[in-house]
Design a protein around this motif. Structure first.
Motif, mmCIF file in Angstrom:
data_model
loop_
_atom_site.group_PDB
_atom_site.id
_atom_site.type_symbol
_atom_site.label_atom_id
_atom_site.label_comp_id
_atom_site.label_asym_id
_atom_site.label_seq_id
_atom_site.Cartn_x
_atom_site.Cartn_y
_atom_site.Cartn_z
ATOM 1 N N PHE A 9 34.727 37.420 36.368
ATOM 2 C CA PHE A 9 35.071 37.023 37.730
ATOM 3 C C PHE A 9 34.415 35.691 38.090
ATOM 4 O O PHE A 9 35.050 34.817 38.700
ATOM 5 C CB PHE A 9 34.621 38.116 38.697
ATOM 6 C CG PHE A 9 35.020 37.881 40.125
ATOM 7 C CD1 PHE A 9 36.345 37.927 40.515
ATOM 8 C CD2 PHE A 9 34.058 37.609 41.095
ATOM 9 C CE1 PHE A 9 36.719 37.716 41.834
ATOM 10 C CE2 PHE A 9 34.416 37.402 42.416
ATOM 11 C CZ PHE A 9 35.753 37.458 42.788
ATOM 12 N N GLY A 13 36.386 32.208 38.845
ATOM 13 C CA GLY A 13 36.165 31.562 40.129
ATOM 14 C C GLY A 13 35.712 30.124 39.972
ATOM 15 O O GLY A 13 36.138 29.241 40.727
ATOM 16 N N LEU A 76 34.736 31.925 48.056
ATOM 17 C CA LEU A 76 35.469 33.188 47.999
ATOM 18 C C LEU A 76 35.969 33.595 49.387
ATOM 19 O O LEU A 76 35.316 33.341 50.388
ATOM 20 C CB LEU A 76 34.571 34.301 47.451
ATOM 21 C CG LEU A 76 33.994 34.111 46.045
ATOM 22 C CD1 LEU A 76 33.225 35.356 45.634
ATOM 23 C CD2 LEU A 76 35.085 33.789 45.026
ATOM 24 N N ASP A 79 37.821 39.182 51.041
ATOM 25 C CA ASP A 79 38.148 40.230 50.066
ATOM 26 C C ASP A 79 37.487 39.950 48.720
ATOM 27 O O ASP A 79 36.984 40.870 48.052
ATOM 28 C CB ASP A 79 39.663 40.336 49.881
ATOM 29 C CG ASP A 79 40.359 40.894 51.114
ATOM 30 O OD1 ASP A 79 39.684 41.567 51.916
ATOM 31 O OD2 ASP A 79 41.563 40.648 51.265
ATOM 32 N N GLU A 80 37.493 38.691 48.302
ATOM 33 C CA GLU A 80 36.869 38.340 47.027
ATOM 34 C C GLU A 80 35.359 38.533 47.080
ATOM 35 O O GLU A 80 34.746 38.975 46.106
ATOM 36 C CB GLU A 80 37.213 36.882 46.668
ATOM 37 C CG GLU A 80 38.675 36.677 46.309
ATOM 38 C CD GLU A 80 39.061 35.216 46.250
ATOM 39 O OE1 GLU A 80 40.057 34.898 45.572
ATOM 40 O OE2 GLU A 80 38.376 34.382 46.889
ATOM 41 N N HIS A 83 34.669 42.148 46.620
ATOM 42 C CA HIS A 83 34.838 42.517 45.215
ATOM 43 C C HIS A 83 33.612 42.119 44.400
ATOM 44 O O HIS A 83 33.149 42.880 43.532
ATOM 45 C CB HIS A 83 36.094 41.841 44.652
ATOM 46 C CG HIS A 83 36.384 42.199 43.232
ATOM 47 N ND1 HIS A 83 36.691 43.480 42.829
ATOM 48 C CD2 HIS A 83 36.397 41.435 42.104
ATOM 49 C CE1 HIS A 83 36.890 43.494 41.521
ATOM 50 N NE2 HIS A 83 36.715 42.270 41.068
#
Length: 280
Positions: A9, A13, A76, A79-80, A83
């Motif tokens: 992730f 990103g 981000l 929501d990110e 996560h």
């Protein structure tokens, strides 16, 4: 904590961001798309080694403060960010009256302000994000501090202002904080700050008794910078949409000595950022 998923992730990103997306110069040709590891580390206020270990699935569990810094560095969404917290086994921050998560759109505006000191902070003084110019102006890098707390407890913070201006800044801080606590009596963060400062600063406690109330508004401020000297800057407080965050921007009027000194300060700020963003 799922180290493998976390590493993937973070890498994805980082790869989707360009230097211009976060207010950095592109510099020399890049072998791979996206930001370099050292650039993300600098934006998040952590060591390159620590961030590298996270991307290599061998890092320790990041603290909640570090996760928040990573979310801001990687721009981000809400929501990110949630996560990211879940990947480390942490519960995401729940919505409060003053959210610590800066919207990507607001960060984008901050990144575009190359020649003006700017930062995003809560209405009670908690710094959430800042650009290189703001760090160069105040000598402080990265989020995670409160400007009101520092003013009343750290002499180096008061030294940023001429002695004759400090009483006015003190009254302004206290009056604004009283307005915030009155407007949001159930928000624990500003109330906790008031309780802390009433017990640690006699000056704050005395000013609090005066019961002055005034929300921060645009003003002209003078700064004593150790490298460029006295700066007289116009300060604008731009409010967000219901999240109690402010974009604070300092500018100098063209043609003034302060304008030239601010241009010099930008050179100093870019030089300070160069070691973090110049190789990889």
């Amino acid at each position: 904590m799922d180290r493998t998923e976390l590493a993937d992730f973070l890498r994805r990103g980082r790869a989707r961001l360009e230097p211009s997306d976060v207010g950095l110069a592109a510099g020399s040709r890049r072998r791979t798309p996206g930001l370099r590891r050292e650039e993300v580390a600098a934006l998040a206020g952590m060591s390159v080694d620590y961030y590298t270990r996270l991307e290599q699935s061998r890092g320790p569990r990041p603290s909640r403060q570090m996760l928040g810094a990573l979310a801001r560095a990687l721009r981000l969404t809400g929501d990110e960010r949630d996560h990211l917290f879940h990947l480390t086994g942490e519960e995401p921050p729940r919505a409060t009256s003053a959210s610590p998560h800066v919207r990507p759109g607001l960060l984008l505006i901050l990144d575009r302000l190359h020649d003006a000191p700017a930062q995003v902070m809560t209405d009670y003084g908690e710094v959430l994000a800042q650009n290189a110019m703001a760090a160069a102006l105040t000598g402080e890098a990265g989020p995670g501090r409160n400007v009101v707390r520092r003013f009343f407890t750290d002499p180096s913070s008061r030294a940023l202002f001429p002695p004759e201006d400090r009483p006015g800044h003190a009254r302004s801080h206290v009056a604004n904080l009283r307005a915030v606590t009155a407007a949001r009596p159930t928000d624990p963060a500003p109330a906790a700050l008031v309780a802390e400062l009433r017990s640690t600063s006699r000056e704050f406690a005395d000013l609090w008794k005066s019961h002055e109330v005034a929300v921060r508004r645009s003003a002209t401020k003078r700064f004593l910078h150790p490298a460029v000297g006295l700066l007289e800057l116009d300060c604008e407080f731009l409010t967000g949409s219901g999240d109690h965050q402010l974009l604070v921007v300092h500018t100098a009027r063209p043609g003034t000595e302060s304008h030239e000194r601010l241009r010099l300060l930008r050179v100093i700020g870019l030089q300070d950022m160069a070691p973090a963003a110049g190789h990889g």
